[in-house]
Write an enzyme that holds these catalytic residues in place. Structure first.
Site, PDB file in Angstrom:
ATOM      1  N   GLY A 250    -110.409  -7.794  13.837  1.00 59.33           N
ATOM      2  CA  GLY A 250    -110.796  -9.401  14.318  1.00 59.33           C
ATOM      3  C   GLY A 250    -112.037  -9.697  14.618  1.00 59.33           C
ATOM      4  O   GLY A 250    -112.166 -10.785  15.291  1.00 59.33           O
ATOM      5  N   GLU A 287    -109.528  -1.867  11.951  1.00 56.45           N
ATOM      6  CA  GLU A 287    -108.984  -2.616  11.028  1.00 56.45           C
ATOM      7  C   GLU A 287    -109.682  -3.747  10.616  1.00 56.45           C
ATOM      8  O   GLU A 287    -109.114  -4.891  10.632  1.00 56.45           O
ATOM      9  CB  GLU A 287    -107.585  -2.838  11.291  1.00 56.45           C
ATOM     10  N   GLY A 289    -111.170  -7.102   8.669  1.00 59.76           N
ATOM     11  CA  GLY A 289    -110.930  -7.644   7.439  1.00 59.76           C
ATOM     12  C   GLY A 289    -112.122  -8.705   7.120  1.00 59.76           C
ATOM     13  O   GLY A 289    -112.907  -8.600   6.241  1.00 59.76           O
ATOM     14  N   TYR A 330    -105.638 -24.459   9.815  1.00 57.19           N
ATOM     15  CA  TYR A 330    -105.976 -23.996  10.969  1.00 57.19           C
ATOM     16  C   TYR A 330    -107.097 -25.205  11.686  1.00 57.19           C
ATOM     17  O   TYR A 330    -107.854 -24.989  12.653  1.00 57.19           O
ATOM     18  CB  TYR A 330    -106.893 -22.815  11.058  1.00 57.19           C
ATOM     19  N   CYS A 356    -101.115 -33.941  -3.624  1.00 53.95           N
ATOM     20  CA  CYS A 356    -100.453 -35.116  -2.923  1.00 53.95           C
ATOM     21  C   CYS A 356    -100.114 -35.293  -1.416  1.00 53.95           C
ATOM     22  O   CYS A 356     -98.994 -34.870  -1.306  1.00 53.95           O
ATOM     23  CB  CYS A 356     -99.263 -35.326  -3.724  1.00 53.95           C
ATOM     24  N   GLU A 357    -100.983 -34.751  -0.622  1.00 48.15           N
ATOM     25  CA  GLU A 357    -100.746 -34.468   0.772  1.00 48.15           C
ATOM     26  C   GLU A 357    -102.090 -34.962   1.529  1.00 48.15           C
ATOM     27  O   GLU A 357    -103.264 -34.911   1.272  1.00 48.15           O
ATOM     28  CB  GLU A 357    -100.460 -32.945   1.248  1.00 48.15           C
ATOM     29  N   TYR A 384    -109.368 -14.674   3.593  1.00 47.07           N
ATOM     30  CA  TYR A 384    -108.277 -15.790   3.628  1.00 47.07           C
ATOM     31  C   TYR A 384    -108.277 -17.120   2.661  1.00 47.07           C
ATOM     32  O   TYR A 384    -108.159 -17.885   2.973  1.00 47.07           O
ATOM     33  CB  TYR A 384    -108.065 -16.430   4.937  1.00 47.07           C
TER      34      TYR A 384
END
Length: 429
Positions: A250, A287, A289, A330, A356-357, A384
């Site tokens: 994190g 951990e 990332g 996010y 198309c959004e 990500y």
């Protein structure tokens, strides 16, 4: 001649302007666009190694295993690079385990996290000989016991404990509060450990805790650690021996103006507190990332159209939310750099894609000087990015390249439109 100001990329020195052109290591981005098209994910091998070195400094002289949280970026070339450097891996699916094995990673340095492990995934992990299962519920303990017993194996387990600590990050990437789906409430953990001790086919090896992502402060980790030490005291009184403490990952990166926390500073503080409480001999697992890959990559995209209006100026690019979902998901900030900065009038642009959004945007209200056909670099896209890419609107996913000095390696070929529906079948006439 009018001089053109050039910004400093967040990934410097591995991403830098030379003679007014943005480079990745020794390769100019326009060359990559010409050879490989856009949108295009571009990674720096030197940046990956530099990020790992920050963890290597924390490892030195300690019983510490760094398991790369591969959900951040699971490209085989990146996994192989970290395996060569000595990393273990934090996985959350049987598919990720298969990737680790394909990349030459050591199964014995794998921790298997995730709240919804299926029986086939448990069997695969047992056969591979993973370091431990980070178990997240009593129901999972019982299933793992059944699977291990049926396979004639013993599953090493570490219970993921939810300490109800606020990591002070985005709510979607907070995982250590009591309302989150992850882990076992710390008040219920002693009972869960006693169950694990009594079930057949299980061997207790550790305690695991992961409170969230993009954390830039020390205090949430230490607040969680204090609660974990209390649990360790309870387990020791129950005669349950713990071999390692997994403090999760994190650690944040710089997207805009954040000041990331140094891995060594965190590990030093954790180790000092454990020693003071009589746990100097316990091993540590981490951990990370995002902090290993986030600033090692960018998304290269081309301006297709400029669309001014009374309310907004839009730069419509060939990348979209299906290529980089984080801004839509996010409300995340990613820096936007012109690959070749130009002189002229600036405008506040929303950088948007062709999907198309209305939520299809990569950046909002960025001061840029643009012309149709310009290349833009979306920063901090190594984590990500490609792993969350989709084929929405029947858009083929981007290629990925990894730059090593002046060498360019295609580490994922661009998807073809034909491949998008190759596995589909129509009903008979």
């Amino acid at each position: 001649m009018t001089s053109v100001a050039v910004p400093t990329p967040v990934g410097a020195p591995f991403f830098a302007y030379r003679d007014g052109v943005l480079h990745v290591e020794d390769v100019a981005l326009p060359e990559l666009a010409a050879r490989h098209g856009s949108p295009l994910y571009v990674y720096s091998r030197a940046a990956l190694r530099a990020a790992w070195q920050r963890y290597a400094e924390a490892i030195e002289g300690r019983d510490l295993l760094v398991c790369y949280g591969m959900k951040a970026n699971s490209n085989l070339a990146i996994l192989r690079e970290f395996a060569r450097l000595g990393a273990g891996f934090d996985i959350v699916s049987g598919g990720e385990l298969a990737r680790v094995i394909a990349a030459g990673g050591e199964s014995g340095k794998v921790v298997f996290s995730g709240v919804g492990k299926q029986a086939w995934e448990m069997r695969a992990a047992l056969a591979a000989g993973v370091l431990c299962f980070n178990v997240e519920s009593q129901a999972e303990l019982r299933r793992l016991s059944d699977v291990a017993t049926a396979e004639g194996r013993v599953a090493p387990v570490s219970l993921r404990v939810n300490p109800d600590v606020d990591p002070k990050t985005h709510p979607y990437i907070s995982t250590g509060l009591k309302e989150n789906k992850f882990g076992i409430a710390i008040a219920d953990a002693p009972e869960a450990y006693r169950l694990a001790r009594d079930l057949p086919g299980l061997r207790i090896v550790g305690v695991d805790c992961h409170i969230g992502s993009q954390i830039t402060e020390m205090s949430p980790y230490l607040d969680a650690l204090d609660k974990l030490i209390g649990l360790l005291d309870t387990l020791r009184a129950d005669g349950i021996r713990i071999h390692h403490l997994d403090i999760g990952g994190g650690l944040g990166i710089r997207y805009q103006d954040e000041t990331p926390l140094a891995p060594k500073a965190l590990v030093d503080a954790v180790a000092a507190r454990l020693q003071a409480r009589g746990y100097a001999d316990i091993g540590l697992v981490m951990e990370p990332g995002r902090s290993l890959v986030g600033n090692a990559g960018l998304l290269l995209t081309q301006v297709e159209y400029l669309k001014p209006s009374d309310a907004k100026h839009f730069a419509i690019v060939d990348a979209a939310m299906n290529d980089l979902l984080r801004p839509t998901l996010y409300d995340a900030y990613h820096g936007v750099l012109p690959v070749v900065p130009r002189a002229g009038q600036t405008h506040l642009y929303d950088v948007v894609g062709p999907v198309c959004e209305s939520g299809d945007w990569l950046a909002k209200d960025r001061e840029l000087t643009l012309a149709q056909g310009d290349l833009l670099a979306i920063e901090s896209a190594g984590a990500y990015g490609m792993v969350m890419a989709s084929q929405y609107n029947t858009r083929a996913r981007a290629a990925e390249v990894l730059v090593d000095g002046h060498h360019v390696h295609v580490v994922r070929e661009r998807e073809t439109v034909a491949a998008l529906f190759a596995g589909e079948a129509m009903l008979p006439d």
